[in-house]
Design a protein around this motif. Structure first.
Motif, PDB file in Angstrom:
ATOM      1  N   ALA A  34      22.931 -28.672   7.643  1.00  0.00           N
ATOM      2  CA  ALA A  34      22.442 -27.456   7.003  1.00  0.00           C
ATOM      3  C   ALA A  34      23.337 -27.067   5.831  1.00  0.00           C
ATOM      4  N   GLY A  35      24.646 -27.128   6.048  1.00  0.00           N
ATOM      5  CA  GLY A  35      25.579 -26.974   4.935  1.00  0.00           C
ATOM      6  C   GLY A  35      25.817 -25.545   4.491  1.00  0.00           C
ATOM      7  N   ARG A  36      25.001 -25.058   3.574  1.00  0.00           N
ATOM      8  CA  ARG A  36      25.237 -23.764   2.934  1.00  0.00           C
ATOM      9  C   ARG A  36      24.742 -22.608   3.789  1.00  0.00           C
ATOM     10  N   PRO A  37      25.583 -21.634   4.079  1.00  0.00           N
ATOM     11  CA  PRO A  37      25.129 -20.494   4.890  1.00  0.00           C
ATOM     12  C   PRO A  37      24.067 -19.642   4.210  1.00  0.00           C
ATOM     13  N   ASP A  38      23.991 -19.712   2.856  1.00  0.00           N
ATOM     14  CA  ASP A  38      23.002 -18.907   2.143  1.00  0.00           C
ATOM     15  C   ASP A  38      21.607 -19.513   2.212  1.00  0.00           C
ATOM     16  N   THR A  39      21.461 -20.625   2.941  1.00  0.00           N
ATOM     17  CA  THR A  39      20.133 -21.231   3.107  1.00  0.00           C
ATOM     18  C   THR A  39      19.597 -21.042   4.522  1.00  0.00           C
ATOM     19  N   THR A  67      35.960 -23.620   2.735  1.00  0.00           N
ATOM     20  CA  THR A  67      37.070 -22.675   2.746  1.00  0.00           C
ATOM     21  C   THR A  67      36.524 -21.334   3.200  1.00  0.00           C
ATOM     22  N   MET A  68      37.407 -20.483   3.707  1.00  0.00           N
ATOM     23  CA  MET A  68      36.983 -19.129   4.086  1.00  0.00           C
ATOM     24  C   MET A  68      37.593 -18.085   3.153  1.00  0.00           C
ATOM     25  N   ASN A  69      37.963 -18.514   1.952  1.00  0.00           N
ATOM     26  CA  ASN A  69      38.564 -17.620   0.962  1.00  0.00           C
ATOM     27  C   ASN A  69      37.582 -17.377  -0.176  1.00  0.00           C
ATOM     28  N   GLN A  70      37.258 -16.098  -0.410  1.00  0.00           N
ATOM     29  CA  GLN A  70      36.242 -15.748  -1.392  1.00  0.00           C
ATOM     30  C   GLN A  70      36.577 -16.259  -2.784  1.00  0.00           C
ATOM     31  N   GLU A  71      37.839 -16.116  -3.204  1.00  0.00           N
ATOM     32  CA  GLU A  71      38.186 -16.521  -4.563  1.00  0.00           C
ATOM     33  C   GLU A  71      38.030 -18.032  -4.755  1.00  0.00           C
ATOM     34  N   GLU A  81      31.667 -13.812   4.711  1.00  0.00           N
ATOM     35  CA  GLU A  81      30.883 -13.019   5.659  1.00  0.00           C
ATOM     36  C   GLU A  81      29.550 -13.696   5.976  1.00  0.00           C
ATOM     37  N   GLU A  82      28.948 -14.335   4.980  1.00  0.00           N
ATOM     38  CA  GLU A  82      27.693 -15.060   5.215  1.00  0.00           C
ATOM     39  C   GLU A  82      27.915 -16.254   6.135  1.00  0.00           C
ATOM     40  N   ILE A  83      29.079 -16.854   6.056  1.00  0.00           N
ATOM     41  CA  ILE A  83      29.403 -17.969   6.960  1.00  0.00           C
ATOM     42  C   ILE A  83      29.394 -17.475   8.395  1.00  0.00           C
ATOM     43  N   HIS A  84      30.020 -16.337   8.624  1.00  0.00           N
ATOM     44  CA  HIS A  84      30.037 -15.759   9.980  1.00  0.00           C
ATOM     45  C   HIS A  84      28.626 -15.417  10.450  1.00  0.00           C
ATOM     46  N   ARG A  85      27.810 -14.850   9.551  1.00  0.00           N
ATOM     47  CA  ARG A  85      26.451 -14.482   9.946  1.00  0.00           C
ATOM     48  C   ARG A  85      25.615 -15.725  10.260  1.00  0.00           C
ATOM     49  N   ALA A  86      25.813 -16.784   9.475  1.00  0.00           N
ATOM     50  CA  ALA A  86      25.076 -18.022   9.731  1.00  0.00           C
ATOM     51  C   ALA A  86      25.473 -18.615  11.077  1.00  0.00           C
ATOM     52  N   LYS A 122      42.446 -19.415  10.717  1.00  0.00           N
ATOM     53  CA  LYS A 122      42.298 -18.268  11.619  1.00  0.00           C
ATOM     54  C   LYS A 122      40.831 -17.893  11.787  1.00  0.00           C
ATOM     55  N   GLU A 123      40.058 -17.978  10.698  1.00  0.00           N
ATOM     56  CA  GLU A 123      38.631 -17.676  10.776  1.00  0.00           C
ATOM     57  C   GLU A 123      37.889 -18.749  11.579  1.00  0.00           C
ATOM     58  N   ILE A 124      38.270 -19.999  11.411  1.00  0.00           N
ATOM     59  CA  ILE A 124      37.658 -21.088  12.185  1.00  0.00           C
ATOM     60  C   ILE A 124      37.969 -20.920  13.671  1.00  0.00           C
ATOM     61  N   GLU A 125      39.175 -20.472  13.968  1.00  0.00           N
ATOM     62  CA  GLU A 125      39.569 -20.253  15.373  1.00  0.00           C
ATOM     63  C   GLU A 125      38.659 -19.231  16.043  1.00  0.00           C
TER      64      GLU A 125
END
Length: 497
Positions: free
Chosen positions: A273-278, A301-305, A317-322, A355-358
């Motif tokens: 699936a790859g991209r959380p925005d899909t 990565t889990m870093n916005q920049e 945040e979209e990654i978490h929601r997906a 830490k986010e992956i954990e």
């Protein structure tokens, strides 16, 4: 720049790739007699001694430092056919040439590449071939470290993964295949990417036309697979970003795939699936209903920049929601991809990602070292890549410590050209959640049939250990215009079974 002169052989590719482990720029020349005006050079030579035996030697000069090294070329064993003897001679000569070149370059530069003389992308396959030659694990470890010059931890990594493969994908099957399906569309192009993907916003009108042609290729091959009673072990839908397809498009695709004999007995079905925005719950539920057991969600990565810097259009945040959607629908296994060495990332950036992956605890975690690919944005803008070899190494050690602490173990690995620090990509898994497709495609011990634009079939002959690479047409328009050519290629492959 360093010049490498070949004498008595034309082993150009190996010479160039091995030298690039030590210096960034290399020029390979053949039989240059006079090097008196050159300051930085190495000579790689194959010659016969007084008794007529071949030996490989290398000598060089870099910034006033000199070095030389030579080894005899091993002789093929008795009882081989003329063809087998010729192949063995070629193999032993190339190994001796690589060894002498490596030793001289290591002495002249002071660098000690962790993967030794290995430049290929599938080093685990080398270990499997050693096992098939009746070598035990201790003998293999000693050969890897003492003759191939690998660091001990890399040699042990290869052996550990080879053991996993022995447990999970052996015994091998000659009359079995695995299917890869390419969906070459993405919401946008990532700056590190060189895959043949197409910006969905420019190509959305062509998606259905592409699927129509893909169905033709699949339908024709499924008929032959069924007629010849060829077993299919695993199915992988990759891209691109396959999750750009809507529910009806997925249902149509899987309705066709279910015509495969033994579909319900497939060992594994994965959709990248790859991209959380899909993501949508509707599409995820559709995939679950079709028997898909494994899903990939690839944040990198889990870093916005950093997401902005690599051309991604979604947020952490979209990654978490997906991921929450995936959990709600329920799949056997979830993979997440990370990339180490992205522009602007530091040890602190990686710590945050881990830490986010954990918090999420995916069953699979695939960790890539950034590869600067030829057709990527980063290749055109090398000034963005400021993380040196030591920085990449320290980050990879952080990942190793994290995976060990979180009870992940490595189960497959591969390498790519132009990787930062010449390191590796490693797939980690929770116990019992290893991806069989990933292991099969990297081991090259079972045939892979690739469908769609840019897909590659790899036809394996277990008796000779030969692998024939049969690529489909890359360009989206070219693939659709030449679909009959793709159909004929599959027919030729399957007629061999």
């Amino acid at each position: 720049m360093i010049q490498v002169v070949l004498k008595g052989h034309k082993n150009i590719y190996d010479t160039r790739e091995l030298t690039k482990l030590f210096v960034s720029e290399v020029e390979v020349l053949e039989d240059i007699a006079d090097l008196s005006g050159e300051e930085n050079f190495v000579i790689s030579q194959l010659e016969k001694d007084a008794l007529g035996n071949h030996q490989a030697l290398a000598q060089g000069n870099i910034h006033g430092h000199t070095a030389n090294y030579q080894v005899p070329v091993e002789s093929p064993e008795e009882g081989l056919t003329p063809r087998e003897r010729a192949l063995a001679y070629d193999k032993y000569q190339r190994e001796a040439l690589r060894s002498t070149l490596f030793m001289v370059l290591r002495e002249l530069t002071g660098k000690k590449p962790v993967w030794g003389i290995f430049t290929g992308i599938r080093p685990v396959k080398i270990v499997q071939n050693m096992l098939e030659a009746s070598k035990n694990y201790q003998e293999i470890f000693e050969e890897l470290t003492k003759e191939k010059y690998l660091k001990e931890e890399k040699a042990q990594l290869l052996i550990d993964i080879a053991k996993k493969e022995r447990d999970l994908i052996y015994p091998l099957e000659q009359r079995a295949v695995n299917i890869y399906i390419s969906i070459p569309f993405c919401p946008s192009r990532c700056y590190y990417c060189s895959f043949p993907s197409n910006d969905l916003h420019r190509k959305d009108r062509e998606v259905q036309e592409y699927l129509t042609n893909l169905h033709k290729e699949l339908e024709a091959s499924i008929k032959i697979l069924n007629q010849k009673n060829i077993k299919v072990n695993t199915l992988y839908v990759g891209g691109g970003t396959p999750s750009i397809l809507n529910r009806q498009q997925f249902e149509d695709l899987f309705t066709l795939l279910k015509e495969l004999q033994g579909y319900s007995r497939l060992q594994e079905i994965t959709v990248e699936a790859g991209r959380p925005d899909t993501f949508s719950v509707e599409v995820l539920q559709c995939l679950k209903d079709q028997g898909v057991g494994r899903i990939s969600l690839n944040p990198q990565t889990m870093n916005q920049e950093t997401l902005v810097a690599i051309g991604r259009k979604h947020s952490p945040e979209e990654i978490h929601r997906a991921y929450e959607m995936i959990q709600k629908v329920g799949f056997d296994s979830v993979n997440m991809d990370l990339i180490v060495g992205l522009p602007g990332e530091t040890a602190a950036s990686l710590d945050h990602t881990l830490k986010e992956i954990e918090k999420l605890q995916p069953e699979n975690l695939t960790v890539h070292t950034l590869a600067v690919k030829t057709n990527s944005y980063f290749k055109e803008h090398p000034e963005l890549l400021t993380l040196g070899e030591e920085g990449v190494l320290s980050m990879l050690k952080k990942v190793e410590a994290f995976t060990e602490d979180q009870d992940y173990t490595p189960y497959y690995m591969y390498r790519q050209k132009n990787m930062l620090g010449n390191f590796e990509n490693v797939g980690y898994s929770k116990r019992g959640k290893e991806s069989l497709y990933n292991m099969k495609i990297m081991s090259e011990k079972e045939t892979i049939l690739g469908f769609g634009a840019g897909a590659v079939s790899k036809v394996v002959n277990l008796e000779t250990d030969e692998v024939q690479r049969v690529p489909n047409i890359k360009g989206l328009g070219h693939y659709m215009d030449r679909i009959d050519e793709a159909l004929e290629k599959k027919k030729e492959i399957l007629e061999r079974f």
